[in-house]
Design a protein around this motif. Structure first.
Motif, PDB file in Angstrom:
ATOM      1  N   GLY A  89       3.700 135.567  11.418  1.00 35.76           N
ATOM      2  CA  GLY A  89       2.514 136.390  11.221  1.00 35.76           C
ATOM      3  C   GLY A  89       2.673 137.364  10.076  1.00 35.76           C
ATOM      4  N   VAL A  90       3.863 137.960   9.945  1.00 33.16           N
ATOM      5  CA  VAL A  90       4.122 138.885   8.832  1.00 33.16           C
ATOM      6  C   VAL A  90       4.155 138.130   7.511  1.00 33.16           C
ATOM      7  CG1 VAL A  90       5.802 140.487   7.858  1.00 33.16           C
ATOM      8  CG2 VAL A  90       5.320 140.522  10.323  1.00 33.16           C
ATOM      9  N   ILE A  91       4.819 136.963   7.509  1.00 31.84           N
ATOM     10  CA  ILE A  91       4.925 136.177   6.268  1.00 31.84           C
ATOM     11  C   ILE A  91       3.547 135.748   5.778  1.00 31.84           C
ATOM     12  CG2 ILE A  91       5.773 134.012   5.301  1.00 31.84           C
ATOM     13  CD1 ILE A  91       8.210 134.255   7.094  1.00 31.84           C
ATOM     14  N   ILE A  92       2.708 135.325   6.700  1.00 30.53           N
ATOM     15  CA  ILE A  92       1.366 134.882   6.300  1.00 30.53           C
ATOM     16  C   ILE A  92       0.467 136.075   6.002  1.00 30.53           C
ATOM     17  CG2 ILE A  92      -0.677 133.590   7.034  1.00 30.53           C
ATOM     18  CD1 ILE A  92       1.821 131.913   6.419  1.00 30.53           C
ATOM     19  N   GLY A  93       0.607 137.156   6.776  1.00 32.94           N
ATOM     20  CA  GLY A  93      -0.296 138.280   6.609  1.00 32.94           C
ATOM     21  C   GLY A  93      -0.009 139.124   5.389  1.00 32.94           C
ATOM     22  N   ALA A  94       1.270 139.247   5.016  1.00 31.95           N
ATOM     23  CA  ALA A  94       1.622 140.133   3.908  1.00 31.95           C
ATOM     24  C   ALA A  94       0.877 139.815   2.620  1.00 31.95           C
ATOM     25  CB  ALA A  94       3.137 140.117   3.693  1.00 31.95           C
ATOM     26  N   PRO A  95       0.833 138.552   2.182  1.00 29.74           N
ATOM     27  CA  PRO A  95       0.132 138.277   0.918  1.00 29.74           C
ATOM     28  C   PRO A  95      -1.377 138.075   1.064  1.00 29.74           C
ATOM     29  CG  PRO A  95       1.195 136.289   1.681  1.00 29.74           C
ATOM     30  CD  PRO A  95       1.528 137.353   2.676  1.00 29.74           C
ATOM     31  N   THR A  96      -1.896 137.962   2.299  1.00 26.82           N
ATOM     32  CA  THR A  96      -3.304 137.583   2.457  1.00 26.82           C
ATOM     33  C   THR A  96      -4.186 138.690   3.017  1.00 26.82           C
ATOM     34  OG1 THR A  96      -2.888 136.703   4.677  1.00 26.82           O
ATOM     35  CG2 THR A  96      -2.655 135.177   2.826  1.00 26.82           C
ATOM     36  N   LEU A  97      -3.611 139.702   3.672  1.00 28.37           N
ATOM     37  CA  LEU A  97      -4.435 140.682   4.344  1.00 28.37           C
ATOM     38  C   LEU A  97      -5.100 141.676   3.408  1.00 28.37           C
ATOM     39  CD1 LEU A  97      -2.425 141.412   7.616  1.00 28.37           C
ATOM     40  CD2 LEU A  97      -4.531 140.124   7.332  1.00 28.37           C
ATOM     41  N   ARG A  98      -4.834 141.564   2.118  1.00 27.01           N
ATOM     42  CA  ARG A  98      -5.602 142.373   1.164  1.00 27.01           C
ATOM     43  C   ARG A  98      -6.972 141.754   0.910  1.00 27.01           C
ATOM     44  NH1 ARG A  98      -2.073 146.145  -0.648  1.00 27.01           N
ATOM     45  NH2 ARG A  98       0.148 145.618  -0.557  1.00 27.01           N
ATOM     46  N   LEU A  99      -7.165 140.530   1.418  1.00 26.90           N
ATOM     47  CA  LEU A  99      -8.466 139.879   1.318  1.00 26.90           C
ATOM     48  C   LEU A  99      -9.358 140.337   2.459  1.00 26.90           C
ATOM     49  CD1 LEU A  99      -7.249 136.249   0.542  1.00 26.90           C
ATOM     50  CD2 LEU A  99      -8.033 137.965  -1.100  1.00 26.90           C
ATOM     51  N   ARG A 100     -10.654 140.109   2.316  1.00 23.64           N
ATOM     52  CA  ARG A 100     -11.598 140.508   3.343  1.00 23.64           C
ATOM     53  C   ARG A 100     -12.551 139.362   3.648  1.00 23.64           C
ATOM     54  NH1 ARG A 100     -13.879 146.579   1.869  1.00 23.64           N
ATOM     55  NH2 ARG A 100     -11.885 147.588   1.386  1.00 23.64           N
ATOM     56  N   GLY A 101     -13.120 139.418   4.849  1.00 23.42           N
ATOM     57  CA  GLY A 101     -14.230 138.552   5.213  1.00 23.42           C
ATOM     58  C   GLY A 101     -13.948 137.073   5.097  1.00 23.42           C
ATOM     59  N   ASP A 102     -14.842 136.375   4.386  1.00 22.20           N
ATOM     60  CA  ASP A 102     -14.764 134.922   4.287  1.00 22.20           C
ATOM     61  C   ASP A 102     -13.488 134.466   3.595  1.00 22.20           C
ATOM     62  OD1 ASP A 102     -17.235 134.970   5.444  1.00 22.20           O
ATOM     63  OD2 ASP A 102     -18.338 134.705   3.572  1.00 22.20           O
ATOM     64  N   TYR A 103     -13.004 135.237   2.648  1.00 22.04           N
ATOM     65  CA  TYR A 103     -11.798 134.833   1.919  1.00 22.04           C
ATOM     66  C   TYR A 103     -10.591 134.831   2.852  1.00 22.04           C
ATOM     67  CZ  TYR A 103     -14.820 135.821  -2.052  1.00 22.04           C
ATOM     68  OH  TYR A 103     -15.850 135.816  -2.935  1.00 22.04           O
ATOM     69  N   LEU A 104     -10.502 135.842   3.714  1.00 21.52           N
ATOM     70  CA  LEU A 104      -9.414 135.879   4.686  1.00 21.52           C
ATOM     71  C   LEU A 104      -9.544 134.728   5.674  1.00 21.52           C
ATOM     72  CD1 LEU A 104      -6.975 137.295   5.949  1.00 21.52           C
ATOM     73  CD2 LEU A 104      -8.572 138.700   7.266  1.00 21.52           C
ATOM     74  N   ALA A 105     -10.758 134.407   6.090  1.00 22.86           N
ATOM     75  CA  ALA A 105     -10.972 133.298   7.026  1.00 22.86           C
ATOM     76  C   ALA A 105     -10.512 131.977   6.412  1.00 22.86           C
ATOM     77  CB  ALA A 105     -12.448 133.225   7.416  1.00 22.86           C
ATOM     78  N   ILE A 106     -10.805 131.756   5.138  1.00 20.09           N
ATOM     79  CA  ILE A 106     -10.403 130.511   4.478  1.00 20.09           C
ATOM     80  C   ILE A 106      -8.892 130.410   4.389  1.00 20.09           C
ATOM     81  CG2 ILE A 106     -10.477 129.258   2.293  1.00 20.09           C
ATOM     82  CD1 ILE A 106     -13.309 130.366   1.909  1.00 20.09           C
ATOM     83  N   VAL A 107      -8.231 131.529   4.078  1.00 19.59           N
ATOM     84  CA  VAL A 107      -6.769 131.510   3.953  1.00 19.59           C
ATOM     85  C   VAL A 107      -6.121 131.226   5.308  1.00 19.59           C
ATOM     86  CG1 VAL A 107      -4.752 132.934   3.458  1.00 19.59           C
ATOM     87  CG2 VAL A 107      -6.721 132.996   1.935  1.00 19.59           C
ATOM     88  N   THR A 108      -6.596 131.859   6.365  1.00 18.34           N
ATOM     89  CA  THR A 108      -6.009 131.621   7.686  1.00 18.34           C
ATOM     90  C   THR A 108      -6.289 130.202   8.180  1.00 18.34           C
ATOM     91  OG1 THR A 108      -8.007 132.596   8.695  1.00 18.34           O
ATOM     92  CG2 THR A 108      -6.111 134.036   8.352  1.00 18.34           C
ATOM     93  N   LEU A 109      -7.459 129.674   7.832  1.00 22.65           N
ATOM     94  CA  LEU A 109      -7.744 128.282   8.165  1.00 22.65           C
ATOM     95  C   LEU A 109      -6.762 127.353   7.459  1.00 22.65           C
ATOM     96  CD1 LEU A 109      -9.507 126.098   9.459  1.00 22.65           C
ATOM     97  CD2 LEU A 109     -11.037 126.263   7.482  1.00 22.65           C
ATOM     98  N   GLY A 110      -6.474 127.660   6.205  1.00 21.04           N
ATOM     99  CA  GLY A 110      -5.494 126.869   5.466  1.00 21.04           C
ATOM    100  C   GLY A 110      -4.104 126.955   6.077  1.00 21.04           C
ATOM    101  N   PHE A 111      -3.724 128.133   6.570  1.00 20.71           N
ATOM    102  CA  PHE A 111      -2.413 128.275   7.196  1.00 20.71           C
ATOM    103  C   PHE A 111      -2.306 127.405   8.440  1.00 20.71           C
ATOM    104  CE2 PHE A 111      -0.248 130.516  10.752  1.00 20.71           C
ATOM    105  CZ  PHE A 111       1.050 130.214  10.384  1.00 20.71           C
ATOM    106  N   GLY A 112      -3.371 127.344   9.236  1.00 24.67           N
ATOM    107  CA  GLY A 112      -3.349 126.502  10.423  1.00 24.67           C
ATOM    108  C   GLY A 112      -3.127 125.045  10.083  1.00 24.67           C
ATOM    109  N   GLU A 113      -3.783 124.575   9.034  1.00 30.79           N
ATOM    110  CA  GLU A 113      -3.606 123.180   8.628  1.00 30.79           C
ATOM    111  C   GLU A 113      -2.237 122.955   8.002  1.00 30.79           C
ATOM    112  OE1 GLU A 113      -5.755 120.391   9.075  1.00 30.79           O
ATOM    113  OE2 GLU A 113      -6.306 121.902  10.555  1.00 30.79           O
ATOM    114  N   ILE A 114      -1.733 123.932   7.275  1.00 31.93           N
ATOM    115  CA  ILE A 114      -0.396 123.811   6.685  1.00 31.93           C
ATOM    116  C   ILE A 114       0.655 123.679   7.783  1.00 31.93           C
ATOM    117  CG2 ILE A 114       1.385 125.066   5.406  1.00 31.93           C
ATOM    118  CD1 ILE A 114      -0.863 126.182   3.641  1.00 31.93           C
ATOM    119  N   PHE A 115       0.523 124.473   8.836  1.00 31.35           N
ATOM    120  CA  PHE A 115       1.476 124.380   9.940  1.00 31.35           C
ATOM    121  C   PHE A 115       1.449 122.989  10.565  1.00 31.35           C
ATOM    122  CE2 PHE A 115       1.917 124.448  14.580  1.00 31.35           C
ATOM    123  CZ  PHE A 115       3.256 124.807  14.685  1.00 31.35           C
TER     124      PHE A 115
END
Length: 608
Positions: free
Chosen positions: A359-385
């Protein structure tokens, strides 16, 4: 100075120019028809509805309701009670401080829908109306009469005050709503008997115990429905019944009592849940119960991220997978390349910590994003896993997860000599494998609830809420937005990993297909997010109830086949249309969706 008062009108008093219902009957006649028809429907449940026992539930017995007749009996009794309350008989108005007429409409509609669904289904299943016995004709006629009665009840649309013609149509619409709500509140206040006397503490305790007992009975009945028609009738009666009790003001009154005794309510709820395995004669429904708890625990962890911090995470199920795979690798499974077997407390702690690190590894570079952009990044992380564990099969990558085969033959837990895979007798009750895991998962859920409650009531919890409401304003007030969001992301991932540690042992096997964004069987990211929104974001009980419904309903509606998701999606659309704040809303969100609601002097806590 003289104060002029107007005596409140009784529900049955005729008023010149009073609003009418859909049909031209007087309201007094409508209430009489609704109450009398409902009483006749209750009587009809003691008659036979069909001559053959081929229809599920055995509706051939006189004097003993069975199957769907029980549900019609419950709906009819509730309708009669609300009908009497609409007349103010026997002091029932004090029990139902809300709108008795509005509640009566919903109760009668639910009884009518269940009765006619049963009559039509009997005719369709057995080959015509010739298979109906007198009781079926009586209940059909009685509920139809009751429906005609509620259609005569008035619908009040008061005339709004003049408004500025330069206002936009949306502002005019909101103004009309505020005026309508003001008239309704004035009417309720006029009929109110005044401030209720202080109740002794033991009365509140009895109310809480009674509510938890009813909740256990309803859940046990719903999860134990033996055939499809019975579950559909159960959904109809519970849905309309809950709506009727909410309109009658009983739900709000009980919510106020539980809010005053939050700790007692939480303890009572978990005691009631712990009694569930002892109500079962086998492991058939305990299986559904343990999966509901896994789903609910993960949804509560997601509620920290979405409900408190306002971060849209579409890949949250990956953290559940991280915990499950971590625990499976150190479980002693013969298919694990590590070939080690740790005790449960070590494997659970390892799964939670590894998920938190991810969670820290994924959140550190992405949590500066907001809204839809953050949703897209987290969706990508789920598929990457999912793709990563799929490729770690020794061919496309290192041999760690066995690729699509996953890690299988995960042994049952053994804690202090208690083998969760064996039957155990406690107080004369036999608990099988899934009942054992149900109690263990209930303990995990209790830990997650305590963490959520303590976090939401803390300074960091208030910072999460500030970020959720307005991040720009929160930053201007000195809140370190990135650090606060990263803590929420890490804590939510940690709780999901903890639940995943138990899931690995319950399912015996973990595979990449279990952790997709959208999957037919929950938990997955889409269903988890739906559970949080459906139940009520920012609350404790909301995601628990939402997860239970979202797991139980698909499990019981498998007979719909390809239309299962269509019916499920339609139900979600209707719920979001009529109750967008969720089934058990947070007070702040309820004020956001309903501007006409009067704000209390002190808002309830976020975790209520």
């Amino acid at each position: 100075m003289t104060t002029q008062t107007t005596a409140p009108l009784s529900p049955s008093a005729p008023v010149e120019g009073a609003p009418k219902g859909f049909i031209g009957l007087p309201a007094t006649v409508g209430r009489a028809l609704a109450t009398g028809g409902s009483a006749l429907a209750v009587v009809s449940t003691f008659l036979a509805w069909t001559w053959t026992s081929e229809y599920p539930g055995d509706l051939t017995v006189y004097g003993y309701p069975g199957g769907l007749q029980v549900l019609v009996l419950i709906g009819g009794l509730l309708s009669v009670l609300l009908g009497l309350a609409s007349y103010g008989l026997w002091g029932l108005g004090r029990l139902f401080p809300g709108s008795a007429d509005a509640a009566l409409k919903l109760a009668v509609l639910g009884t009518f829908a269940t009765a006619w669904y049963t009559v039509v289904d009997i005719s369709a299943e057995l080959g015509g109306v010739v298979n109906l016995e007198p009781g079926a004709y009586v209940v059909a006629l009685a509920t139809l009469v009751a429906l005609v009665g509620v259609l005569a009840l008035p619908f009040t649309w008061p005339e709004p005050e003049p408004i500025d013609p330069e206002d936009t149509s949306w502002e005019q619409f909101k103004h009309h709503r505020r005026q309508n709500w003001a008239v309704v509140k004035a009417s309720v206040a006029a009929k109110s008997p005044g401030p209720a006397p202080q109740r002794p503490a033991f009365v509140d305790i009895l109310v809480i115990v009674a509510v938890m007992a009813v909740g256990l009975i309803v859940f046990t009945y719903g999860i134990g429905t033996e055939y499809d028609q019975q579950f559909i009738g159960f959904l109809i009666i519970v849905g309309f019944g809950f709506g009727a009790l909410a309109k009658a003001g009983l739900v709000a009154r009980v919510s106020a009592i539980t809010a005053r005794h939050r700790t007692l309510t939480m303890i009572s709820a978990f005691v009631a849940a712990a009694l569930f395995p002892f109500t079962q004669s086998d492991d058939q429904y305990a299986t559904i119960g343990v999966y509901i708890l896994i789903f609910a625990t993960v949804a509560l962890g997601l509620n920290i991220v979405v409900g408190l911090a306002g971060l849209l995470d579409l890949g949250y199920v990956a953290f559940l997978g991280v915990g499950a795979y971590t625990s499976a690798l150190v479980s002693g499974s013969p298919s694990s390349p590590l070939h080690v077997q740790w005790p449960f407390w070590a494997s659970a702690l390892c799964g939670a910590v590894v998920a938190m690190i991810f969670g820290v590894i994924i959140g550190a570079p992405t949590l500066r994003l907001r809204g839809d952009y953050l949703a897209i990044v987290t969706l990508g992380f789920g598929e990457i896993f999912r793709i990563t564990v799929l490729n770690m099969d020794g061919t496309s990558g290192p041999d760690v997860t066995n690729g699509s085969n996953g890690i299988s033959s995960i042994p049952n837990l053994d804690i202090l000599g208690f083998d969760f895979g064996q039957e155990h007798t406690i107080l004369g009750f036999t608990l099988a494998r899934f009942a054992n895991y149900f109690l263990l998962m209930l303990l995990i859920t209790l830990i997650v609830v305590v963490v959520f409650r303590r976090s939401s009531d803390s300074r960091i919890g208030r910072a999460w809420i500030a970020i959720r409401e307005d991040e720009t304003a929160a930053l201007a007030m000195g809140i370190n937005g990135f650090r606060v969001k990263l803590i929420a992301f890490a804590l939510g991932a940690c709780l999901a990993g903890l639940a995943g540690s138990v899931q690995a042992h319950v399912t015996y096997t973990v595979t990449p297909e279990q952790y997709q964004f959208a999957h037919v069987v929950p938990p997955n990211s889409a269903f988890l997010l739906a559970a949080v929104v459906l139940g009520g974001m920012g609350t404790i009980s909301g995601p628990l109830v939402g997860a239970a419904l979202l797991y139980l309903i698909p499990a019981k509606l498998q007979f719909l086949g390809n239309y299962q998701l269509l019916a499920f999606g339609l139900a979600l659309v209707l719920l979001m249309r009529f109750r967008p704040e969720g089934l058990i809303p947070n007070r702040r969100r309820q004020l956001e969706f309903h501007e006409e609601t009067e704000a209390p002097a002190v808002l309830t806590k976020a975790g209520a």
